[in-house]
Scaffold this motif. Structure first.
Motif, PDB file in Angstrom:
ATOM      1  N   SER A 135     115.050   4.732   0.697  1.00 44.29           N
ATOM      2  CA  SER A 135     114.604   5.782   1.607  1.00 44.29           C
ATOM      3  C   SER A 135     113.099   5.758   1.839  1.00 44.29           C
ATOM      4  CB  SER A 135     115.021   7.157   1.077  1.00 44.29           C
ATOM      5  OG  SER A 135     114.523   7.369  -0.226  1.00 44.29           O
ATOM      6  N   THR A 136     112.371   4.827   1.165  1.00 43.05           N
ATOM      7  CA  THR A 136     110.943   4.681   1.433  1.00 43.05           C
ATOM      8  C   THR A 136     110.644   3.382   2.181  1.00 43.05           C
ATOM      9  OG1 THR A 136     110.572   3.660  -0.749  1.00 43.05           O
ATOM     10  CG2 THR A 136     110.267   6.054  -0.568  1.00 43.05           C
ATOM     11  N   SER A 137     111.689   2.699   2.656  1.00 44.07           N
ATOM     12  CA  SER A 137     111.473   1.495   3.453  1.00 44.07           C
ATOM     13  C   SER A 137     110.854   1.864   4.793  1.00 44.07           C
ATOM     14  CB  SER A 137     112.796   0.771   3.687  1.00 44.07           C
ATOM     15  OG  SER A 137     113.642   1.550   4.513  1.00 44.07           O
ATOM     16  N   HIS A 138     110.253   0.861   5.450  1.00 42.27           N
ATOM     17  CA  HIS A 138     109.652   1.115   6.758  1.00 42.27           C
ATOM     18  C   HIS A 138     110.681   1.642   7.751  1.00 42.27           C
ATOM     19  CE1 HIS A 138     106.083  -1.770   5.892  1.00 42.27           C
ATOM     20  NE2 HIS A 138     105.729  -0.529   5.700  1.00 42.27           N
ATOM     21  N   ALA A 139     111.913   1.111   7.683  1.00 42.89           N
ATOM     22  CA  ALA A 139     112.945   1.555   8.612  1.00 42.89           C
ATOM     23  C   ALA A 139     113.244   3.037   8.441  1.00 42.89           C
ATOM     24  CB  ALA A 139     114.215   0.740   8.402  1.00 42.89           C
ATOM     25  N   ALA A 140     113.336   3.472   7.184  1.00 37.47           N
ATOM     26  CA  ALA A 140     113.615   4.884   6.925  1.00 37.47           C
ATOM     27  C   ALA A 140     112.468   5.763   7.407  1.00 37.47           C
ATOM     28  CB  ALA A 140     113.860   5.094   5.431  1.00 37.47           C
ATOM     29  N   LEU A 141     111.229   5.290   7.207  1.00 35.16           N
ATOM     30  CA  LEU A 141     110.076   6.056   7.674  1.00 35.16           C
ATOM     31  C   LEU A 141     110.103   6.219   9.190  1.00 35.16           C
ATOM     32  CD1 LEU A 141     109.070   5.488   4.767  1.00 35.16           C
ATOM     33  CD2 LEU A 141     106.806   5.043   5.745  1.00 35.16           C
ATOM     34  N   VAL A 142     110.414   5.138   9.885  1.00 35.37           N
ATOM     35  CA  VAL A 142     110.463   5.185  11.343  1.00 35.37           C
ATOM     36  C   VAL A 142     111.542   6.165  11.804  1.00 35.37           C
ATOM     37  CG1 VAL A 142     111.062   3.844  13.401  1.00 35.37           C
ATOM     38  CG2 VAL A 142     109.489   2.886  11.710  1.00 35.37           C
ATOM     39  N   CYS A 143     112.701   6.139  11.146  1.00 39.13           N
ATOM     40  CA  CYS A 143     113.799   7.040  11.533  1.00 39.13           C
ATOM     41  C   CYS A 143     113.429   8.501  11.314  1.00 39.13           C
ATOM     42  CB  CYS A 143     115.057   6.698  10.736  1.00 39.13           C
ATOM     43  SG  CYS A 143     115.851   5.151  11.230  1.00 39.13           S
ATOM     44  N   ARG A 144     112.821   8.816  10.160  1.00 41.60           N
ATOM     45  CA  ARG A 144     112.457  10.203   9.892  1.00 41.60           C
ATOM     46  C   ARG A 144     111.463  10.724  10.924  1.00 41.60           C
ATOM     47  NH1 ARG A 144     112.916   8.826   4.402  1.00 41.60           N
ATOM     48  NH2 ARG A 144     110.720   8.292   4.207  1.00 41.60           N
ATOM     49  N   GLU A 145     110.557   9.846  11.330  1.00 46.70           N
ATOM     50  CA  GLU A 145     109.513  10.267  12.259  1.00 46.70           C
ATOM     51  C   GLU A 145     110.079  10.693  13.604  1.00 46.70           C
ATOM     52  OE1 GLU A 145     105.141   8.571  13.585  1.00 46.70           O
ATOM     53  OE2 GLU A 145     106.762   7.160  13.211  1.00 46.70           O
ATOM     54  N   ILE A 146     111.210  10.089  14.011  1.00 48.84           N
ATOM     55  CA  ILE A 146     111.784  10.417  15.321  1.00 48.84           C
ATOM     56  C   ILE A 146     113.100  11.188  15.189  1.00 48.84           C
ATOM     57  CG2 ILE A 146     110.655   8.483  16.464  1.00 48.84           C
ATOM     58  CD1 ILE A 146     113.335   6.993  16.384  1.00 48.84           C
TER      59      ILE A 146
ATOM     60  N   ALA B  38     112.206  16.427  10.942  1.00 48.22           N
ATOM     61  CA  ALA B  38     111.905  17.684  11.621  1.00 48.22           C
ATOM     62  C   ALA B  38     111.932  18.855  10.645  1.00 48.22           C
ATOM     63  CB  ALA B  38     112.897  17.903  12.758  1.00 48.22           C
ATOM     64  N   ALA B  39     112.951  18.884   9.782  1.00 45.66           N
ATOM     65  CA  ALA B  39     113.054  19.977   8.808  1.00 45.66           C
ATOM     66  C   ALA B  39     111.868  19.980   7.866  1.00 45.66           C
ATOM     67  CB  ALA B  39     114.354  19.842   8.019  1.00 45.66           C
ATOM     68  N   ALA B  40     111.453  18.780   7.414  1.00 41.05           N
ATOM     69  CA  ALA B  40     110.312  18.699   6.501  1.00 41.05           C
ATOM     70  C   ALA B  40     109.015  19.084   7.201  1.00 41.05           C
ATOM     71  CB  ALA B  40     110.212  17.292   5.915  1.00 41.05           C
ATOM     72  N   ALA B  41     108.872  18.710   8.469  1.00 44.57           N
ATOM     73  CA  ALA B  41     107.657  19.047   9.212  1.00 44.57           C
ATOM     74  C   ALA B  41     107.447  20.558   9.235  1.00 44.57           C
ATOM     75  CB  ALA B  41     107.738  18.497  10.630  1.00 44.57           C
ATOM     76  N   VAL B  42     108.520  21.298   9.496  1.00 43.29           N
ATOM     77  CA  VAL B  42     108.429  22.759   9.541  1.00 43.29           C
ATOM     78  C   VAL B  42     108.186  23.330   8.149  1.00 43.29           C
ATOM     79  CG1 VAL B  42     109.725  24.868  10.009  1.00 43.29           C
ATOM     80  CG2 VAL B  42     109.833  22.952  11.616  1.00 43.29           C
ATOM     81  N   GLN B  43     108.975  22.855   7.156  1.00 38.39           N
ATOM     82  CA  GLN B  43     108.866  23.411   5.811  1.00 38.39           C
ATOM     83  C   GLN B  43     107.491  23.154   5.204  1.00 38.39           C
ATOM     84  OE1 GLN B  43     111.617  25.176   4.251  1.00 38.39           O
ATOM     85  NE2 GLN B  43     109.769  25.879   3.211  1.00 38.39           N
ATOM     86  N   VAL B  44     106.979  21.940   5.362  1.00 37.59           N
ATOM     87  CA  VAL B  44     105.670  21.606   4.796  1.00 37.59           C
ATOM     88  C   VAL B  44     104.568  22.419   5.470  1.00 37.59           C
ATOM     89  CG1 VAL B  44     103.940  19.773   4.575  1.00 37.59           C
ATOM     90  CG2 VAL B  44     106.327  19.303   4.013  1.00 37.59           C
ATOM     91  N   ALA B  45     104.635  22.552   6.790  1.00 37.71           N
ATOM     92  CA  ALA B  45     103.620  23.326   7.504  1.00 37.71           C
ATOM     93  C   ALA B  45     103.576  24.772   7.006  1.00 37.71           C
ATOM     94  CB  ALA B  45     103.898  23.279   9.007  1.00 37.71           C
TER      95      ALA B  45
END
Length: 489
Positions: free
Chosen positions: A406-417, A300-307
């Protein structure tokens, strides 16, 4: 002009993400841009529906078309499928229109047999590499295509290929895909495409390896190259989370020229996507290849900062910026809690998805789902996470693993939600934490004994600026209308 059912991904014609699927679309686009991508072709998403309607069978007509495209792949690579001494080996990869990391199946190194393994060893003089590649394929084929660990692939490489295509189409209907699509409101969907791509070998020698990088930090949004790297490995070793990789700085020290080229490619692809991108790459004997690029999953923090940063850089408009951030992400930022000062740390690893949460440590996925259904806050603690764990992850308040990056699929899924996640805590973490109430800090990577959360009034700096770009008054049907009162944050 409509696309044929099977498409050469040579960049010569525009792609359609709905038809090609995300993975094949990205391969086609990167080849159009002239990037170093192994040649490939794709069975399009409509063929997935045809396959299932045909009793989970690939028709002879489609198979004949596959063989014609495979002949072109042989021509492009100068190698022959099923013929030594150095045969063409391929990956058979899934890819729906929407990115669903790790939810469907992939088979690597396909086309090997025991006699071809021996020819490969004699040709290269590297018995260890040939054996390693054969074992990887044998284990992958047995578990994914046959469903019987320990079984041996067919001696006919063409039989292997036809069965693997079917297995990838079959994976479209598995439980983890259903859970992922339900969680993200993606609907039924048109199916998965199948990308067949010439293999490159990150396990080839000491000057080889594989990794995943992001053009910006996917946890914080900071504009720095972020990623992980495994020497003498293949892509599944990183994204599966079964091994703990090194940070990308290790590649910079070992292969500075390759790191510099990756940095350049990341900027090219970010500019093309006008967004943070996630890139999978392989280096084979000092030669760099990019295998996939997609918009990166982010916190969530990255979504805002990147935008906000992309607006400042002139890549997107303020309207596009607010459209890219969800009400759920803004709510996650405003609901943050901090850690009470002086709390005892009982385990630590790499913070893979920021956020904090408290719950009971559970390792069995069925038990985690049962307890969550009863209203218990559960932290899923696993040696590593596999795609089959995703339904339980969606029911947990946080995820912790012993190994993985931190680039595993599990980590990606967690960051997304916005699910707090800590990876790579080390052997014994599961037994140490099991049954205890713990607090997970997905930013620092620390895990604390008991519930040590307290309110955190810190304001996310970019959030107020992003919210100031919303129209006033906000239309009732706007996707951020539910968070409009938080503008003062």
């Amino acid at each position: 002009m409509s696309l044929p059912k099977i498409v050469d991904l040579d960049g010569s014609r525009p792609g359609d993400r709905e038809i090609l699927g995300g993975k094949a679309y990205s391969v086609n686009k990167m080849r159009e841009l002239g990037l170093p991508v192994p040649p490939a072709f794709a069975l399009t998403t409509p063929l997935c529906g045809e396959y299932h309607e045909n009793g989970r069978t690939l028709s002879d007509e489609v198979w004949d078309d596959v063989l014609r495209h495979l002949a072109q792949l042989e021509k492009d690579t100068g190698r022959r499928f099923g013929v030594g001494p150095f045969p063409l080996l391929v990956s058979v990869r899934s890819g729906a229109a929407q990115s669903m990391p790790g939810m469907m199946d992939t088979v690597l190194n396909l086309g090997l047999t025991e006699p071809l393994r021996d020819e490969l060893a004699r040709e290269t003089g590297d018995q260890e590499w040939a054996e390693n590649t054969w074992n990887r394929f044998r284990e992958s084929y047995a578990s994914i295509v046959v469903g019987e660990p320990g079984s041996t692939p067919p001696e006919d490489p063409y039989q292997q290929l036809r069965a693997a295509i079917g297995a990838v189409f079959d994976s479209w209907t598995n439980e983890r895909v259903k859970a992922y699509r339900t969680r993200h409101g993606l609907g039924v969907g048109a199916g998965t495409a199948v990308t067949i791509q010439a293999m490159v070998f990150g396990n080839r020698d000491a000057r080889s390896g594989t990794g995943v990088l992001f053009s910006r930090n996917p946890s914080t949004g900071e504009n720095v190259l972020f990623g992980e790297w495994l020497e003498q490995a293949q892509g599944e070793d990183v994204v599966s989370g079964e091994r703990t990789p090194s940070q990308l700085d290790e590649l910079k020290r070992a292969m500075p020229e390759q790191h510099a080229e990756l940095d350049r490619l990341a900027r090219v692809l970010e500019h093309d996507h006008r967004d943070l991108v996630d890139i999978e790459f392989t280096i084979e004997s000092d030669r760099l290849y990019v295998l996939q690029c997609r918009k990166g999953k982010r916190s969530a923090a990255a979504a805002v900062q990147v935008a906000v940063d992309l607006v400042h850089e002139g890549l997107i408009t303020t309207t596009e910026a607010t459209d890219r951030v969800t009400a759920e992400q803004i709510q996650a930022l405003n609901d943050r809690e901090g850690i009470r000062t002086g709390s005892p740390v009982v385990a630590s690893g790499t913070g893979a998805s920021p956020g904090t949460a408290t719950g009971v440590a559970v390792t069995d996925t069925d038990e985690a789902q049962r307890l969550a259904a009863e209203g218990t806050a559960v932290v899923l603690v696993r040696p590593s996470t596999a795609p089959d764990d995703v339904p339980a992850m969606f029911e947990s308040v946080a995820v912790v693993t012993e190994v993985g990056g931190s680039t595993s699929h599990a980590a990606l899924v967690c960051r997304e939600i916005s699910l707090p996640c800590v990876v790579g805590c080390g052997a014994g973490t599961v037994s140490d934490l099991l049954g205890r109430t713990i607090t997970v800090d997905g930013a620092t990577g620390n895990i604390y004994d008991g519930n040590v959360l307290e309110s955190d009034d810190q304001t996310h700096g970019a959030l107020a600026e992003l919210l100031s770009w919303l129209p006033n008054p906000l239309p009732a049907d706007h996707h951020l209308s539910a968070v409009r009162p938080l503008e003062s944050a």
